[in-house]
Design an enzyme around this catalytic site. Sequence first.
Site, PDB file in Angstrom:
ATOM      1  N   ASP A  37       3.424  44.739  33.370  1.00 55.97           N
ATOM      2  CA  ASP A  37       4.505  44.058  34.073  1.00 55.97           C
ATOM      3  C   ASP A  37       5.820  44.692  33.625  1.00 55.97           C
ATOM      4  O   ASP A  37       6.177  44.617  32.444  1.00 55.97           O
ATOM      5  CB  ASP A  37       4.477  42.566  33.745  1.00 55.97           C
ATOM      6  CG  ASP A  37       5.477  41.757  34.557  1.00 55.97           C
ATOM      7  OD1 ASP A  37       6.471  42.338  35.027  1.00 55.97           O
ATOM      8  OD2 ASP A  37       5.267  40.544  34.695  1.00 55.97           O
ATOM      9  N   ALA A  61       8.122  49.930  41.552  1.00 62.79           N
ATOM     10  CA  ALA A  61       9.557  49.721  41.693  1.00 62.79           C
ATOM     11  C   ALA A  61       9.838  48.472  42.510  1.00 62.79           C
ATOM     12  O   ALA A  61       8.969  47.974  43.235  1.00 62.79           O
ATOM     13  CB  ALA A  61      10.212  50.924  42.362  1.00 62.79           C
ATOM     14  N   THR A  63      11.530  47.575  45.633  1.00 56.99           N
ATOM     15  CA  THR A  63      11.923  48.389  46.785  1.00 56.99           C
ATOM     16  C   THR A  63      12.463  47.579  47.963  1.00 56.99           C
ATOM     17  O   THR A  63      12.727  48.148  49.018  1.00 56.99           O
ATOM     18  CB  THR A  63      10.719  49.217  47.275  1.00 56.99           C
ATOM     19  OG1 THR A  63       9.643  48.341  47.612  1.00 56.99           O
ATOM     20  CG2 THR A  63      10.274  50.206  46.209  1.00 56.99           C
ATOM     21  N   TYR A 126      20.050  48.435  45.178  1.00 54.29           N
ATOM     22  CA  TYR A 126      18.813  49.199  45.041  1.00 54.29           C
ATOM     23  C   TYR A 126      19.106  50.619  44.555  1.00 54.29           C
ATOM     24  O   TYR A 126      18.510  51.100  43.579  1.00 54.29           O
ATOM     25  CB  TYR A 126      18.069  49.236  46.373  1.00 54.29           C
ATOM     26  CG  TYR A 126      16.917  50.212  46.402  1.00 54.29           C
ATOM     27  CD1 TYR A 126      15.762  49.970  45.681  1.00 54.29           C
ATOM     28  CD2 TYR A 126      17.006  51.395  47.141  1.00 54.29           C
ATOM     29  CE1 TYR A 126      14.706  50.879  45.687  1.00 54.29           C
ATOM     30  CE2 TYR A 126      15.962  52.293  47.163  1.00 54.29           C
ATOM     31  CZ  TYR A 126      14.812  52.041  46.433  1.00 54.29           C
ATOM     32  OH  TYR A 126      13.782  52.943  46.444  1.00 54.29           O
TER      33      TYR A 126
END
Length: 297
Positions: A37, A61, A63, A126
Site C-alpha cells: 500500500d 499511481a 491517476t 496530478y
Amino acid sequence: MRIVVTGCNGQLARSLVERSRERADTEVVTVGRPYLDLTRAETILPTIERCRPDLVISAAAYTAVDQAEAEPELALAVNATGAGAVSEAAACLGLPVIHVSTDYVFDGSKEGAYVEDDPPAPLSVYGATKLAGEKAVAAANPRHLILRTAWVYSPFGKNFVKTMLRLAENREEVQVVADQWGNPSSALDIAEAVLEVAARMIQATDDSVFGVYHLVGTGVTNRADLARHVLAVSRTRGGPWALVRDVTTAEFPTPARRPANSSLSTARFSATFGCVMPAWQHSVETAVERLLRDGRR
C-alpha cells in the site's frame, strides 16, 4: 529475470504480465493492496523483499486527474511519498527501479515536442504530484529510470479508446476536444519496450543508462482526430461508429487543467536503447481490433 511491479490492475501492470508470458526468461509479479500500500510505507520494503526480484517497476499511481484537485493530500501520498518509498526499498535491496511518470509534468506552452531537459511546469495537482514523485524516486535510488509516457490505452481498464467505442454504441455523434495535442501510447508497446531495457538496467555497471526518458507512441495527433481514427477502424471491422464533432477545451472545462501540447520526443530513449515505438495509428488499430473481438468496452 524476475520483476516486481507495483499495482495489480493498472494498464501497464497488466500489459507487463501479458508480454512477459511471451518470454521464457522473464517473470513478472504484480503486488498491490493490501500487501503493498503506497500510503503505508511499512508495507513496501517487506513485500518487495519477499518477492526476491532483480528489478522493481513503480507503476502504481493515483491517476484520477480531475479528482486529484479535490484530494491533493492523497494524490501526493501515492504519487510522491509512495513512489519515493518504492524507490528507496529497491535501493535498500540493491535493485534498480523503473518509475512511470507522465506528460502532465509540462504546461503545454512549448511549440513542438518536449525533450527531457525542458523545465517542468505542471498545471494540475496530478501533474505536480507526479513531478514530486520523479524527484523522490531519483533522490532515493541512483539506479533509476524515469519514463514519462502519455495518452495510454490498452485492452485493460478505463482509457480513451475504450470510452470512444462505448459512447459510439449509443450515440450518433460524440464531441471531442481538438485543441489538445499529444502522443497516443499503447500500454502493450510500452510494456514491450520496458522489458527490453530491464535486462540492461540489471546488468549496468555504470550510470550511463539511468535517468529520465520519454516513451510514447510515434507520431502526434489531437484528441478529436484520435477519436476519428478509433471509430473509423471500428466501422471497417463492423464495430460501433459515430460522427466526431470538434470542440475546444474552453467549451468543456474540467477541474484539472490539461496541457494544450504535451507531445514528447523519444529521441533520447531511442538513441540509448535502440528501441523505436510503433506508429500510434498502427497500435490503435491493433487495440480496436482486439477490443471488438473480445467484446471489452
